[in-house]
Structure formats: structure tokens, C-alpha cells
Design a protein around this motif. Structure first.
Motif, PDB file in Angstrom:
ATOM      1  N   ASN A  90      16.780  -3.952 -11.983  1.00  0.00           N
ATOM      2  CA  ASN A  90      15.599  -3.332 -12.294  1.00  0.00           C
ATOM      3  C   ASN A  90      15.828  -1.921 -11.550  1.00  0.00           C
ATOM      4  N   PHE A  91      15.873  -0.780 -12.206  1.00  0.00           N
ATOM      5  CA  PHE A  91      15.838   0.428 -11.754  1.00  0.00           C
ATOM      6  C   PHE A  91      14.827   1.244 -11.759  1.00  0.00           C
ATOM      7  N   GLY A  92      13.603   0.311 -11.757  1.00  0.00           N
ATOM      8  CA  GLY A  92      12.328   1.117 -11.681  1.00  0.00           C
ATOM      9  C   GLY A  92      11.366   0.613 -10.521  1.00  0.00           C
ATOM     10  N   ILE A  93      12.144   0.372  -9.394  1.00  0.00           N
ATOM     11  CA  ILE A  93      11.284   0.003  -8.196  1.00  0.00           C
ATOM     12  C   ILE A  93      10.358   0.977  -7.752  1.00  0.00           C
ATOM     13  N   ALA A  94      10.671   2.213  -7.985  1.00  0.00           N
ATOM     14  CA  ALA A  94       9.729   3.332  -7.596  1.00  0.00           C
ATOM     15  C   ALA A  94       8.449   3.317  -8.304  1.00  0.00           C
ATOM     16  N   GLY A  95       8.326   2.812  -9.833  1.00  0.00           N
ATOM     17  CA  GLY A  95       7.226   2.507 -10.384  1.00  0.00           C
ATOM     18  C   GLY A  95       6.536   1.612  -9.915  1.00  0.00           C
ATOM     19  N   TYR A  96       7.054   0.630  -9.288  1.00  0.00           N
ATOM     20  CA  TYR A  96       6.310  -0.650  -8.798  1.00  0.00           C
ATOM     21  C   TYR A  96       5.566  -0.090  -7.355  1.00  0.00           C
ATOM     22  N   MET A  97       6.364   0.716  -6.717  1.00  0.00           N
ATOM     23  CA  MET A  97       5.670   1.200  -5.489  1.00  0.00           C
ATOM     24  C   MET A  97       4.764   2.348  -5.927  1.00  0.00           C
ATOM     25  N   ALA A  98       4.555   3.150  -6.716  1.00  0.00           N
ATOM     26  CA  ALA A  98       3.493   3.876  -7.354  1.00  0.00           C
ATOM     27  C   ALA A  98       2.542   3.220  -7.906  1.00  0.00           C
ATOM     28  N   ILE A  99       2.601   2.143  -8.668  1.00  0.00           N
ATOM     29  CA  ILE A  99       1.627   1.275  -9.127  1.00  0.00           C
ATOM     30  C   ILE A  99       0.873   0.632  -7.800  1.00  0.00           C
ATOM     31  N   GLY A 100       1.657   0.034  -6.964  1.00  0.00           N
ATOM     32  CA  GLY A 100       0.879  -0.256  -5.695  1.00  0.00           C
ATOM     33  C   GLY A 100      -0.034   0.862  -4.889  1.00  0.00           C
ATOM     34  N   ALA A 101       0.546   1.963  -4.804  1.00  0.00           N
ATOM     35  CA  ALA A 101      -0.063   3.127  -4.235  1.00  0.00           C
ATOM     36  C   ALA A 101      -1.313   3.495  -4.860  1.00  0.00           C
ATOM     37  N   TYR A 102      -0.798   3.901  -5.904  1.00  0.00           N
ATOM     38  CA  TYR A 102      -2.146   4.410  -6.880  1.00  0.00           C
ATOM     39  C   TYR A 102      -3.243   3.432  -7.185  1.00  0.00           C
ATOM     40  N   GLY A 103      -2.823   2.307  -7.455  1.00  0.00           N
ATOM     41  CA  GLY A 103      -3.887   1.160  -7.713  1.00  0.00           C
ATOM     42  C   GLY A 103      -4.682   0.752  -6.699  1.00  0.00           C
ATOM     43  N   TYR A 104      -4.010   0.863  -5.190  1.00  0.00           N
ATOM     44  CA  TYR A 104      -4.823   0.801  -4.017  1.00  0.00           C
ATOM     45  C   TYR A 104      -5.836   2.065  -3.920  1.00  0.00           C
ATOM     46  N   ALA A 105      -5.327   3.108  -3.905  1.00  0.00           N
ATOM     47  CA  ALA A 105      -6.075   4.445  -3.608  1.00  0.00           C
ATOM     48  C   ALA A 105      -7.129   4.480  -4.784  1.00  0.00           C
TER      49      ALA A 105
END
Length: 330
Positions: free
Chosen positions: A40-55
Motif C-alpha cells: 500500500n503506497f497510498g496511506i496518505a489517502g487513508y489519512m486524508a479520508i479520515g481527516a476530511y470525513g471527520y471535518a
């Protein structure tokens, strides 16, 4: 050189919300790569989904902060399913290509002006932690205003609340990963990493197990993004490709196929970052380095890259890893 300031600033990197967020993301990568063998070279995408989904859940839909974080986790599950269905039956390098591309597509979607009212475009999102109706994360802070800690580890009430919350989440995720890897499910996951054809011959549905591992690791990564969002504003400039490689560095530093290695690797990584950030400009000012102080600040990225190459060559199992646990994805 002001060694006292350098030492204090370096020590402060031991415990910050960013360190905790990276540790959670590295745990997710440990689940993906270390134990399941998924590139998985897209862990930044998972972090972005968590942050944006929350906000977005808090700002656009008026949900309380805890419900917003649940939305971020559900978003990571859907993202894993979307990535996993077309790739998990193929070779591991296909997943690597898809994940790094998907993470960049997400960042560009959050950056575009087409959804500016929801995502904030280049300005990002802010104001979701403190809400007038008292439903924000900061509104739930149990710590009275003031400073907490000692020495270089002194935090205000807002930061200490994020750190305590992040440590609780990190402890739960670490225990969950430890329990999963000791279970029959974890033994199947390790078997898939070693030889998925052999596991398939035993009658196990390899695709389902890979999907489950992708979902669980993705949820850990999204929690890392939410801890980061609880500390600062959400900005698309944070979730770039370099963030993924920083998390990979932390993972490989501590040991990919370990439970506590990703956590310790994240701490070591950010302590080194803090040390290099402080000492390199001082060396430039003193004339020891033939560059400007601004150039010296960016030199740390070159040193991190060199260190990562040396680590992969001479200690691929990481500091705390066991070479017998190391797997190269075929």
C-alpha cells in the motif's frame, strides 16, 4: 550553537499529536505490508479520508465529533473496498500502483474548486473542533485551561487533550493488532503473506482475508488522519505523496512485521526530524555546512532518503524486526 534549545526541541518530538498520528498510520501499514504482504503506497489517502470525513461530517452535516470520526472510519472502509475489488486478485505491484494513484486523485479532488463549499479547496477546513453548539472535539476537553507537563514536554489544555485522546486510540489499535496476529485469523494472514497458493489449497478464501486486512489497516490509517485533524486544520497540502513515504520510513525503521515497531519507529523518526531541523541550520550559520540556513533545513529530507536506502539494504527487517519475519512481495 545553542545546544540547550536543540536538545529541548529534539526531546519535544518524543510526544506530539503528529508522532501519534504517524504511529497509527504506521500500524495500518504494518497490517497491510508487514503481516498481509499488501503493498500500500497510498496511506496518505487513508489519512486524508479520515481527516476530511471527520471535518466534513461536523461542518456540513452538524454531527458531533465522535460521529464525525465514525464517518471517517466508514469512509476508509469504502475506500478499501473500492481499491481491493479490482486489485487484490492480482499481483502485489498492481495494488501499489493503484493505491499511490488513488491517494493522489483524492488529494486533487479535495483541492479542486468544484467542491469548494464542502472541502474548502486549497484553504482546507477549519472550525470543526470548536462548535457553537458544544458538539466539537475541543468542547469535550476535560482539562481546565493551563499548562501541563514538565521540561520540554509542556502542553496547553487543547494539545494535552489531543495527546491523551490519541494515546488512548493508539493503545486500543496496538492491542487490537496484537490480538489479531495471535488469533487463527492472524495466522492465516501471515500464511498468505508467505505463500498464498498454499493457503488457497487449504480451502481458505484468500481474497476475503486480504480484503479484511486492507480494511483494518485502512481504519488505523484514517484514525491517524483524524488525530492530526483534531490537532490542526485540515489542508490538502498535508496529504501529499511524501507523507506516505515518511510513514513507510517510520514503519521500516521500527520493523514492518512487528506490533510495537511501527510505534517506536514513528517516535525515532520524529525525534530525528526534530534534531535535524534544529541542528542543520545552526551548522550552516556556523559555516560548517557550505549552504544557507534555509537550504540546510531542507537537507534533512535528503538525509532521510539516504537513511531509508541504507536501512533497506543493511537492515530491511528494521531495528526491532526479526529477519525470519521479513517477506518480499513476489
Amino acid at each position: 550553537m545553542n545546544w540547550e534549545a536543540i536538545i529541548n526541541n529534539t526531546a519535544a518530538g518524543l510526544l506530539t499529536p503528529t508522532t501519534i498520528a504517524f504511529a497509527l498510520a504506521a500500524l495500518g501499514l504494518a497490517m497491510h505490508f508487514g503481516f498481509a504482504g499488501l503493498l500500500n503506497f497510498g496511506i496518505a489517502g487513508y489519512m486524508a479520508i479520515g481527516a476530511y470525513g471527520y471535518a466534513i461530517a461536523v461542518l456540513s452535516f452538524g454531527l458531533p465529533w465522535w460521529a464525525g470520526m465514525l464517518v471517517g472510519m466508514v469512509g476508509s472502509v469504502l475506500f478499501s473496498i473500492l481499491l481491493g475489488i479490482p486489485t487484490l486478485r492480482l499481483r502485489g505491484d498492481y495494488l501499489a500502483i493503484v493505491t499511490i494513484a488513488a491517494a493522489e486523485i483524492l488529494r486533487l479532488l479535495f483541492l479542486t474548486t468544484a467542491f469548494e463549499d464542502v472541502t474548502g479547496s486549497a484553504d482546507g477546513l477549519y472550525g470543526y473542533n470548536s462548535r457553537p453548539d458544544g458538539s466539537g472535539f475541543a468542547n469535550s476537553n476535560p482539562f481546565p485551561p493551563g499548562d501541563y507537563g514538565f521540561g520540554p514536554w509542556v502542553y496547553n489544555a487543547e494539545t494535552i487533550w489531543v495527546i491523551v485522546f490519541g494515546l488512548i486510540v493508539l493503545a486500543v489499535c496496538t492491542f487490537l493488532l496484537w490480538a489479531l496476529m495471535r488469533s487463527p485469523w492472524g495466522r492465516v494472514i501471515k500464511g498468505i503473506r508467505e505463500d498464498e497458493d498454499a493457503i488457497r489449497a487449504l480451502g481458505k478464501n484468500v481474497f476475503n482475508y486480504k480484503m479484511q486486512a486492507l480494511v483494518i489497516g485502512g481504519m488505523f490509517g484514517s484514525l491517524g488522519g483524524m488525530v492530526l485533524a483534531a490537532y490542526s486544520n485540515v489542508s490538502p497540502g498535508v496529504y501529499v505523496t511524501s507523507l506516505t513515504f515518511f510513514v513507510w520510513t517510520a514503519l521500516l525503521l521500527g520493523g514492518a512485521a512487528t506490533i510495537f515497531g511501527p510505534v517506536i519507529g514513528s517516535i525515532i523518526f520524529w525525534v530525528l526530524q526534530a534534531f535535524l531541523t534544529n541542528i542543520l541550520p545552526e551548522l550552516a550559520i556556523a559555516g560548517i555546512l557550505p549552504v544557507s540556513s534555509q537550504q540546510a533545513s531542507t537537507l534533512r529530507f535528503v538525509l532521510v532518503g539516504i537513511g531509508l536506502m541504507l536501512l533497506v539494504i543493511y537492515r530491511p527487517q528494521g531495528i526491532f524486526g526479526d529477519k525470519r519475519e521479513l517477506t518480499f512481495v513476489k
